[in-house]
Scaffold this motif. Structure first.
Motif, mmCIF file in Angstrom:
data_model
loop_
_atom_site.group_PDB
_atom_site.id
_atom_site.type_symbol
_atom_site.label_atom_id
_atom_site.label_comp_id
_atom_site.label_asym_id
_atom_site.label_seq_id
_atom_site.Cartn_x
_atom_site.Cartn_y
_atom_site.Cartn_z
ATOM 1 N N SER A 82 14.389 16.648 -2.608
ATOM 2 C CA SER A 82 13.244 16.258 -1.788
ATOM 3 C C SER A 82 11.954 16.805 -2.371
ATOM 4 N N LEU A 83 12.002 18.068 -2.833
ATOM 5 C CA LEU A 83 10.805 18.667 -3.408
ATOM 6 C C LEU A 83 10.407 17.984 -4.691
ATOM 7 N N SER A 84 11.398 17.579 -5.446
ATOM 8 C CA SER A 84 11.106 16.882 -6.704
ATOM 9 C C SER A 84 10.371 15.580 -6.417
ATOM 10 N N MET A 85 10.842 14.835 -5.460
ATOM 11 C CA MET A 85 10.184 13.573 -5.100
ATOM 12 C C MET A 85 8.789 13.842 -4.543
ATOM 13 N N LEU A 86 8.648 14.907 -3.796
ATOM 14 C CA LEU A 86 7.344 15.225 -3.241
ATOM 15 C C LEU A 86 6.364 15.587 -4.348
ATOM 16 N N ARG A 87 6.821 16.364 -5.314
ATOM 17 C CA ARG A 87 5.940 16.741 -6.420
ATOM 18 C C ARG A 87 5.554 15.503 -7.212
ATOM 19 N N THR A 88 6.544 14.635 -7.421
ATOM 20 C CA THR A 88 6.258 13.400 -8.170
ATOM 21 C C THR A 88 5.237 12.560 -7.413
ATOM 22 N N SER A 89 5.430 12.445 -6.128
ATOM 23 C CA SER A 89 4.525 11.636 -5.314
ATOM 24 C C SER A 89 3.118 12.208 -5.335
ATOM 25 N N ASN A 90 3.018 13.535 -5.180
ATOM 26 C CA ASN A 90 1.688 14.149 -5.169
ATOM 27 C C ASN A 90 1.002 14.045 -6.529
ATOM 28 N N GLU A 91 1.804 14.165 -7.609
ATOM 29 C CA GLU A 91 1.199 14.063 -8.938
ATOM 30 C C GLU A 91 0.777 12.636 -9.240
ATOM 31 N N SER A 92 1.481 11.667 -8.607
ATOM 32 C CA SER A 92 1.145 10.258 -8.868
ATOM 33 C C SER A 92 -0.194 9.875 -8.241
ATOM 34 N N LYS A 93 -0.674 10.666 -7.352
ATOM 35 C CA LYS A 93 -1.953 10.357 -6.714
ATOM 36 C C LYS A 93 -3.087 10.399 -7.753
ATOM 37 N N PHE A 94 -2.898 11.198 -8.774
ATOM 38 C CA PHE A 94 -3.978 11.416 -9.730
ATOM 39 C C PHE A 94 -3.767 10.665 -11.047
ATOM 40 N N GLN A 95 -2.845 9.691 -11.058
ATOM 41 C CA GLN A 95 -2.567 8.954 -12.276
ATOM 42 C C GLN A 95 -3.285 7.622 -12.299
ATOM 43 N N SER A 96 -4.254 7.398 -11.461
ATOM 44 C CA SER A 96 -4.994 6.115 -11.423
ATOM 45 C C SER A 96 -6.018 6.112 -12.563
ATOM 46 N N SER A 97 -6.607 4.921 -12.767
ATOM 47 C CA SER A 97 -7.630 4.760 -13.817
ATOM 48 C C SER A 97 -8.866 5.548 -13.449
ATOM 49 N N PRO A 98 -9.678 5.886 -14.412
ATOM 50 C CA PRO A 98 -10.871 6.693 -14.113
ATOM 51 C C PRO A 98 -11.856 5.993 -13.201
ATOM 52 N N SER A 99 -11.843 4.696 -13.226
ATOM 53 C CA SER A 99 -12.825 3.997 -12.381
ATOM 54 C C SER A 99 -12.440 3.983 -10.913
ATOM 55 N N CYS A 100 -11.212 4.244 -10.654
ATOM 56 C CA CYS A 100 -10.727 4.193 -9.252
ATOM 57 C C CYS A 100 -10.881 5.557 -8.606
ATOM 58 N N LEU A 101 -11.191 5.536 -7.367
ATOM 59 C CA LEU A 101 -11.293 6.787 -6.608
ATOM 60 C C LEU A 101 -9.906 7.296 -6.246
ATOM 61 N N ALA A 102 -9.791 8.640 -6.171
ATOM 62 C CA ALA A 102 -8.492 9.248 -5.844
ATOM 63 C C ALA A 102 -8.131 8.984 -4.382
ATOM 64 N N PRO A 103 -6.852 8.979 -4.070
ATOM 65 C CA PRO A 103 -6.421 8.804 -2.665
ATOM 66 C C PRO A 103 -6.684 10.076 -1.841
ATOM 67 N N THR A 104 -6.308 10.018 -0.626
ATOM 68 C CA THR A 104 -6.538 11.155 0.276
ATOM 69 C C THR A 104 -5.654 12.315 -0.087
ATOM 70 N N VAL A 105 -6.188 13.507 -0.004
ATOM 71 C CA VAL A 105 -5.467 14.733 -0.290
ATOM 72 C C VAL A 105 -5.829 15.743 0.774
ATOM 73 N N CYS A 106 -5.258 16.943 0.603
ATOM 74 C CA CYS A 106 -5.630 18.101 1.412
ATOM 75 C C CYS A 106 -5.149 17.942 2.865
ATOM 76 N N LEU A 107 -5.428 18.963 3.622
ATOM 77 C CA LEU A 107 -5.056 18.958 5.037
ATOM 78 C C LEU A 107 -5.920 18.007 5.840
ATOM 79 N N CYS A 108 -7.117 17.728 5.300
ATOM 80 C CA CYS A 108 -8.030 16.854 6.032
ATOM 81 C C CYS A 108 -7.829 15.396 5.713
ATOM 82 N N HIS A 109 -6.954 15.088 4.754
ATOM 83 C CA HIS A 109 -6.642 13.689 4.404
ATOM 84 C C HIS A 109 -7.888 12.935 3.990
ATOM 85 N N THR A 110 -8.660 13.544 3.151
ATOM 86 C CA THR A 110 -9.844 12.870 2.595
ATOM 87 C C THR A 110 -9.723 12.858 1.072
#
Length: 1429
Positions: free
Chosen positions: A1109-1137
């Motif tokens: 489960s942790l492996s999938m979670l780490r993969t999922s969280n790391e995938s948030k930052f694999q977008s193209s530079p022109s795209c804005l990052a998805p929501t992160v943090c406790l505040c979901h922004t």
């Protein structure tokens, strides 16, 4: 004051009241004859005329005036008058003695001197009462309370007041001289004869003193007064009653001195015949006789100083016969109006209320109180015996001054008009020639409140009728005629003094006696209140009395019917014995009736014929007696021409008519033939027999009556013979012929004819009823609820009816059949008696007999008894049936049976059964209460005590819940002890769950369990251990439990309360696996594990899932930052922004966090791995603090999930340390924490896994820090510390300024919510197939938050793929680009909330189950599309 007098008047029973119909009212004498059998038993009755019969008041009110009688109420009552007469005599006695009587008081009550005098006399006299000390008894008899020494006061009052009167009454004061002188002359004749007169007087006075009554005399200054030849001295003497009275004493300066010895004594004492002691010598003011004060009985201490009478004058004065009591006439003449004003004023003033508001009961009680008291003297007036011929009757009369209207003319001839009733054809008084006021002519009575008419019977024992025209009621009391002599005897016995002076007192209408007193002596008394417009009738020889409630006007008259004839002759004989005059001659009336025999009614002719027969026989016997005495002279006299007072017997005052005896010596005097010896002293041969008729002349009169009555008598004899004969084949036609014969010969409607008609009607009615009874089809038969017909005959009525059928003078064909029915009924009654005689017959037998009785059309009283016995039998059987099944015999059942039995009729068997049932209930309630107390006792009882109680309870045949509960508790206690022993048998280490469950069960068992305290101490030690472990591991204010911290993670992501549906996947499996998807599952698995090995295996499995489960979670969280530079990052943090500003990245979950959102950011130590708040679950104590916890747990010897988890933590720690030692990384710590960019450089696989596993451990190890430092040294700082772009910074500023809201691409109504797809077992389907829900549930409570997120989270849509919502079932696979294809009993899914509506495995997109439930998920494609738009 006496106890015999009632304190309050009790009204006697009411006399009968009759309300005739108009038909009955039309014949007055017929109706009176009809009610006579009932009314003559009470003496009086009341008749209410039919409604509407209201004769006009015809009396001339303006001309009517009268002088009423004065009535003093307390003089009316016989016993009260006796007391008053006695007090008058006492007062007169002392008045002649010069004293004024003052009645003393005792105990604040006026002393009843009469009762005291009578009681002392009854007890034997004053001397006997004093000698035997009976004064206390006399006080009690007079009604005084005991113990107050009233007897001594009564003695003093009697001795002072009554004893001198008693001596006077007995004549003792007149015998004193003869007694004393006789004493000396007999015993000492020679000595007494030689003594001088003075010495003889001295001896008489000195040695034979009489009884002395001390009288204190107070001397006052002497006043001389010369009266003729005597000079007397006045002295004030205090008399026996406390008053100063004037007495006279002989003065020493009298012209004539009393001479002694040598001179002839002028005045000597008539008692002692001496003249000495002249200062104590009294002269009588009546006869001038002299008496010494000490010679009197009782003697006087001093000389009286007023008018004094000697004993002879006193006896002469007091012995005069009393004047006959009678009413005085008032001095005032009243009219009706003035008398009414006076009467109303008196009543309203007396009762202090309006006259119409005074209750009749109050007036009645007050009247009898007033006539019985001597203290209150109330005087009223009564306008009685006012002749109607002088002022007119209250009823209208023909040719009278009162003119009636045409509609009132019927009252002129009405038989109830009292002017007509005495002279009706059926009235005997019609044949009395004289107009006798009060008898033939009505008398008027004008009454006021309390005015009364005393006990009396009517003249000649006739009937009387009284009509109250108007005014307030008149209260009547009456006694039946058969009790007349009894009433007379009672009054004579209670007031003999009155009858001694007036033997005919009751004929004077001046004496009344309380009805309660008469009733106490057995005289039947009845009462009624006569209201206006009502008649009251008194019957022959019926004593009656009463009083008026207020102002009223009544009218009364007498009448006589044929049935009175024998009573009238008997009354004349009674008058002759009392020497009372007759109002009219009965013989004259009989002869007058006989002269009109042809016109008489047959009933009257028959009655007169019998009366005349008795008259002729008596006259014949008396004339023969006179002839034998020698009376040969006779003379015929027409007594019709003589007034009654000239032909009255000189002895008995009877009015003579047929014959009388006279003597030439006294020609104006005559006697009847009964008293020939009382005429004069002349020989009988000089007497003359005066006669009206010869015996031969009487014979034709008698024959004329006989001829008139003979035909009727023959017919009546024949009818009586038929009616008394047996039924021998006599039909009803014979009776009908007799009725036709009477109608043909115009016989009067006599009782016999009416009876004959009634017999015929009865025969017809009996025939009809008998037929109906036999048919059993009476039309009026209706069944009521109790099974009884409304017209059923009772057995007595049936028997009487059968007897009536056989008693009828004619034969009834149905009689034998009814006799058979009666026999059946009697047989049923016998069977009922036999069955009811049994102690408790069976209900079946009772029901059978009831059914048989119900089939008879007769009211059987046994049916009610049988029904009662049936209820009793059914109840007894119900109790027996319940007793035979003790398992069902509960307390409620027993109470219900007892309640049912209480309502039953008492019976011996029922009582016995009830007693047994109540005894059983008492025992059961006792044991139920005892068992309940044992169950709730503190401290609890031992098993041995409860077992002893259960052994006693087992013998009770009833269902006892508490006792059964007690037995169950004992069994449970035994089982618990066995389980407790087995739990630790053979050195086994029990689990905490089993131990807690066992202790919890023990607490619910209300029995004292010895192992319980030991087990509770173990649990207490375990709880203490858990608290110590919690303090060691748990963070401050942590929301995690100790087990959750020690166990590997079962779920990833934040734990929130709000749920969201996810997609279920049904994958068929061949092997049932234990679910370990939640902490509850893990805890359950650990609790149910048999040993530590199985627990370690379970934790290892959970740990493996944790790593996956942790492996999938780490993969999922790391995938948030694999977008193209022109795209804005998805929501992160406790505040979901979106990422902005300085960011921190968790070393474990690889998620990014704003530094400002992380609590304690400034306290982060450089060079140490940083864990986000979600990943850091405990304090991570060093290993040296954890090992003692495990050691202390091993000493407790109790297995618990936390202990197993701690053991696994230590084992993991040891294994990890071993792995680290094998890797031996280079330590290169860096004490500086750098800000990281969203893109993270991937670490080496082996070191990364080792680091992750170390970070997952809840223990602080130096090896972990060394490993992390070595890993940090392998990367350049530029890769870990990045700055935010200018675009991101500007975005954060725009966010702070709250840009305008941007609408989402789809409306809220079109958007479907995410659901969780749960796995379903589907036979025949492949386990990899997944079922998607048809429709998403819209989310309404997150709209505002989603709108805010859309305005700040731009993304580009990457895919327009969507799944059709039209198909019934939709099968697909995960839409993620890198699907990890998870397997298991349950796979969690999440649906995109953007425009594509595609489904993803939660583990493939890095979304936890709680995030999927509570937050909107937008896939990468939809986020890019939103940004491009």
């Amino acid at each position: 004051m006496t106890h015999s007098r009632p304190n309050e008047f009790i009204p006697p029973p009411e006399c009968p009241v009759f309300e005739p119909s108009w038909e009955e009212f039309a014949d007055p004498f017929g109706f009176i004859n009809k009610i006579r059998p009932i009314a003559e038993n009470t003496g009086i009755c009341k008749i209410r005329p039919p409604p509407g019969w209201q004769p006009p008041f015809a009396c001339d009110v303006d001309r009517l005036h009268f002088t009423p009688r004065i009535q003093r109420l307390n003089e009316l009552e016989a016993q009260t008058r006796v007391k008053l007469n006695f007090l008058d005599q006492i007062a007169k006695f002392w008045e002649l003695q010069g004293c004024t009587l003052k009645i003393p008081h005792a105990e604040r009550k006026t002393l009843d001197l009469y009762v005291l005098y009578k009681l002392v006399k009854e007890e034997g006299g004053f001397d006997v009462v004093c000698k035997e000390r009976k004064w206390t008894q006399i006080a009690l008899k007079m009604g005084f309370a005991p113990g107050k020494a009233v007897g001594s006061h009564l003695r003093a009052h009697y001795e002072r007041i009554l004893y001198p009167y008693y001596l006077f009454q007995t004549g003792a004061n007149l015998m004193v001289r003869s007694l004393k002188k006789l004493f000396y002359e007999v015993l000492f004749p020679k000595f007494y004869s030689q003594c001088s007169v003075e010495f003889q007087t001295y001896l008489l006075y000195k040695f034979l003193p009489v009884k002395k009554i001390p009288i204190q005399v107070k001397e006052e200054p002497i006043e001389q007064q010369v009266e003729g030849e005597k000079s007397k001295v006045r002295a004030k003497v205090r008399g026996p009653f406390g008053f100063h009275t004037t007495k006279y004493a002989v003065h020493s300066f009298m012209p004539k001195f009393l001479l002694f010895s040598s001179q002839v004594e002028q005045y000597i004492c008539l008692v002692c015949e001496g003249g000495g002691d002249e200062d104590r010598l009294l002269l009588c003011d009546g006869c001038d006789d002299s008496y010494h004060t000490f010679c009197l009985i009782p003697p006087l201490h001093d000389v009286p100083k007023g008018d004094w009478r000697c004993p002879k004058c006193l006896a002469q004065e007091c012995g005069k016969p009393p004047v006959a009591f009678g009413f005085e006439q008032a001095s005032r003449d009243y009219t009706l109006r003035t008398f009414g004003d006076m009467a109303d004023s008196f009543k309203s003033d007396y009762f202090n209320m309006p006259v119409h508001m005074v209750p009749t009961e109050l007036v009645e009680k007050e009247f009898w109180r007033l006539v019985s008291t001597i203290e209150e003297d109330v005087t009223v007036e009564y306008g009685a015996d006012i002749a109607s011929k002088d002022f007119g009757s209250g009823f209208p009369v023909k040719n009278g001054t009162f003119k009636v209207s045409p509609e009132e003319e019927d009252y002129l001839s009405s038989g109830w008009n009292l002017n007509n009733m005495p002279v009706l054809d059926a009235s005997v008084l019609t044949h009395v020639t004289a107009d006798i006021c009060g008898m033939k002519l009505p008398w008027l009575y004008v009454g006021m409140c309390f005015s009364s008419f005393c006990w009396h019977i009517e003249d000649h024992w006739s009937y009387s009728i009284n009509y109250l025209h108007w005014g307030e009621p008149k209260t009547w009391y009456g006694a039946p005629g058969y009790a007349a002599e009894q009433l007379e005897n009672v009054m004579k016995s209670l007031a003999p003094e009155l009858f001694e002076s007036q033997p005919d007192l009751l004929h004077q209408l001046v004496t009344i006696m309380n009805p309660n007193v008469l009733m106490e002596h057995g005289v039947p008394i009845y009462r009624t209140n006569q209201c206006a417009g009502e008649f009251v009738i008194t019957f022959p020889r019926a004593y009656h009395s009463g009083f008026n409630q207020g102002f009223n006007f009544a009218e009364a008259v007498n009448f006589c019917t044929a049935d009175w004839m024998p009573l009238g002759r008997q009354c004349v004989e009674h008058y002759r014995s009392l020497n009372r005059y007759c109002v009219f001659s009965h013989d004259e009336m009989t002869c007058n009736i006989a002269t009109k025999a042809d016109s008489l009614e047959l009933e009257l002719a028959s009655a007169v014929q019998k009366d005349m027969c008795a008259m002729i026989l008596e006259e014949k016997m008396l004339r023969e007696k006179v002839y034998k005495l020698g009376v040969w002279h006779s003379h015929q006299v027409d007594y019709d021409l003589l007034p009654d007072e000239e032909r009255q017997c000189a002895k008995c005052r009877t009015t003579c008519y047929l014959s009388a005896i006279t003597c030439p010596c006294s020609p104006d005097q005559l006697v009847c033939l009964h008293h020939i010896e009382d005429l004069c002293s002349c020989p009988a041969r000089s007497y003359t027999l005066n006669y009206k008729y010869t015996l031969a002349e009487l014979k034709p009169l008698f024959q004329a009556l006989t001829a008139r009555a003979e035909s009727y008598e023959d017919w009546a004899s024949k009818v009586n013979k038929i009616l008394k004969a047996d039924q021998d084949n006599k039909s009803g036609e014979l009776l009908l012929q007799c009725v036709l014969e009477a109608e043909k010969k115009s016989y009067p409607e006599t009782d016999l004819l009416s009876h004959l008609r009634q017999v015929i009607q009865n025969a017809d009615r009996c025939t009809s009823m008998a037929q109906q009874l036999l048919n059993g089809k009476r039309q009026t038969r209706y069944r009521s609820g109790g099974g009884k017909s409304q017209n059923q005959l009772t057995v007595e009525e049936l028997r009487s009816f059968v007897n009536q059928l056989y008693d009828l003078p004619c034969t009834i064909r149905q009689a034998p059949f009814l006799k058979a029915l009666l026999n059946r009924v009697e047989q049923f009654q016998q069977q009922s008696s036999d069955l009811l005689a049994e102690d408790m017959p069976g209900s079946s037998a009772l029901q059978s007999l009831l059914d048989e009785g119900a089939g008879m059309d007769v009211e059987l009283p046994q049916l009610a008894v049988l029904r009662q016995r049936l209820e009793q039998a059914r109840w007894v059987e119900a109790v027996q049936e319940a007793s035979d099944q003790p398992a069902d015999l509960s307390l409620d059942c027993m109470r219900r049976l007892i309640d049912q039995g209480v309502g039953l009729t008492p019976h011996a068997c029922v009582e016995r059964t009830m007693a047994r049932l109540q005894e059983l209930l008492t025992v059961c309630e006792h044991w139920e209460e005892k068992a309940h107390n044992m169950l709730t006792a503190r401290p609890r009882h031992s098993i041995e005590t409860l077992e002893a109680a259960i052994q006693e309870v087992d013998s009770i045949p009833a269902y006892l819940p508490s006792c059964l509960q007690l037995k169950d508790c004992v069994n449970r206690a035994k089982e618990w002890i066995m389980e407790a022993d087995a739990l630790q048998a053979g050195g086994r280490i029990p689990g905490l769950a089993a131990l807690s469950e066992l202790v919890s069960r023990a607490r619910s068992v209300p029995v004292m369990l010895e192992p319980l305290s030991r087990l509770e101490s173990l649990i207490s030690e375990v709880q203490a251990w858990k608290e110590s472990a919690a303090k060691t591991f748990l963070l401050r204010n942590s929301s995690h439990s100790l087990l959750e911290v020690l166990c590997p993670r079962c779920e990833n992501g934040p734990q929130k309360s709000k749920s969201k549906k996810a997609k279920d996947v049904s994958v068929p499996c061949k092997k049932v696996e234990v679910k370990l998807d939640s902490l509850f599952d893990v805890e359950k698995a650990l609790s149910t594990s048999k040993d530590t090995v199985s627990a370690m295996a379970t934790l290892s499995e959970v740990h493996q899932k944790e790593l996956e489960s942790l492996s999938m979670l780490r993969t999922s969280n790391e995938s948030k930052f694999q977008s193209s530079p022109s795209c804005l990052a998805p929501t992160v943090c406790l505040c979901h922004t979106v990422p902005a500003g300085p960011m921190l990245q968790c070393e474990l979950c690889r998620d990014a966090y704003h530094s400002g959102c992380v609590p304690g950011f400034k306290d982060i130590q450089i060079g140490l791995p940083w864990l986000c708040p979600l990943c850091k679950r405990s304090e991570k104590p060093p290993l040296d603090k954890v090992l003692p916890l495990l050691a202390s747990l091993q000493r407790i010897r109790v297995r618990l999930p936390e202990g197993d988890a701690l053991r696994y933590v230590i084992e993991r720690t040891v294994r990890w340390q071993h792995k680290v030692q094998l890797v031996s990384p280079t330590q290169n710590p860096n004490g500086k924490v750098s800000l990281i960019f969203l893109n993270i450089v991937k670490l080496g696989t082996e070191l990364e896994e080792l680091l992750v596993e170390g970070l997952l451990m809840q223990v602080t190890l130096p090896e972990l820090q060394q490993l992390y430092s070595s890993l940090l040294n392998r990367f350049s700082p530029s890769q870990h510390s990045l700055q935010s772009s200018e675009h991101d910074h500007q975005y954060h500023i725009a966010q702070d300024r709250s840009p305008p809201h941007r609408s989402p691409p789809h409306s809220k109504g079109q958007k479907n919510s995410k659901r969780r797809l749960e796995k379903e077992n589907m036979e025949g389907q492949h386990r990899d197939k997944i079922k998607k829900p048809k429709k998403k549930k819209p989310k309404m409570n997150k709209e505002r938050r989603r709108e805010e997120k859309r305005t700040t989270s731009p993304s580009n849509s990457l895919s327009d793929l969507s799944y059709s919502d039209d198909s019934e079932e939709d099968w697909s696979v995960c839409s993620a680009k890198q699907c990890q294809q998870p397997e298991g009993n349950e796979v969690n899914w999440v649906q995109c909330d953007g425009s594509c509506n595609q489904w993803f495995h939660q583990i493939c997109v890095g979304v936890s189950a709680e995030q999927a439930e509570n937050e909107d998920y937008i896939c990468v494609s939809c986020a890019i599309n939103d940004l491009t738009e």
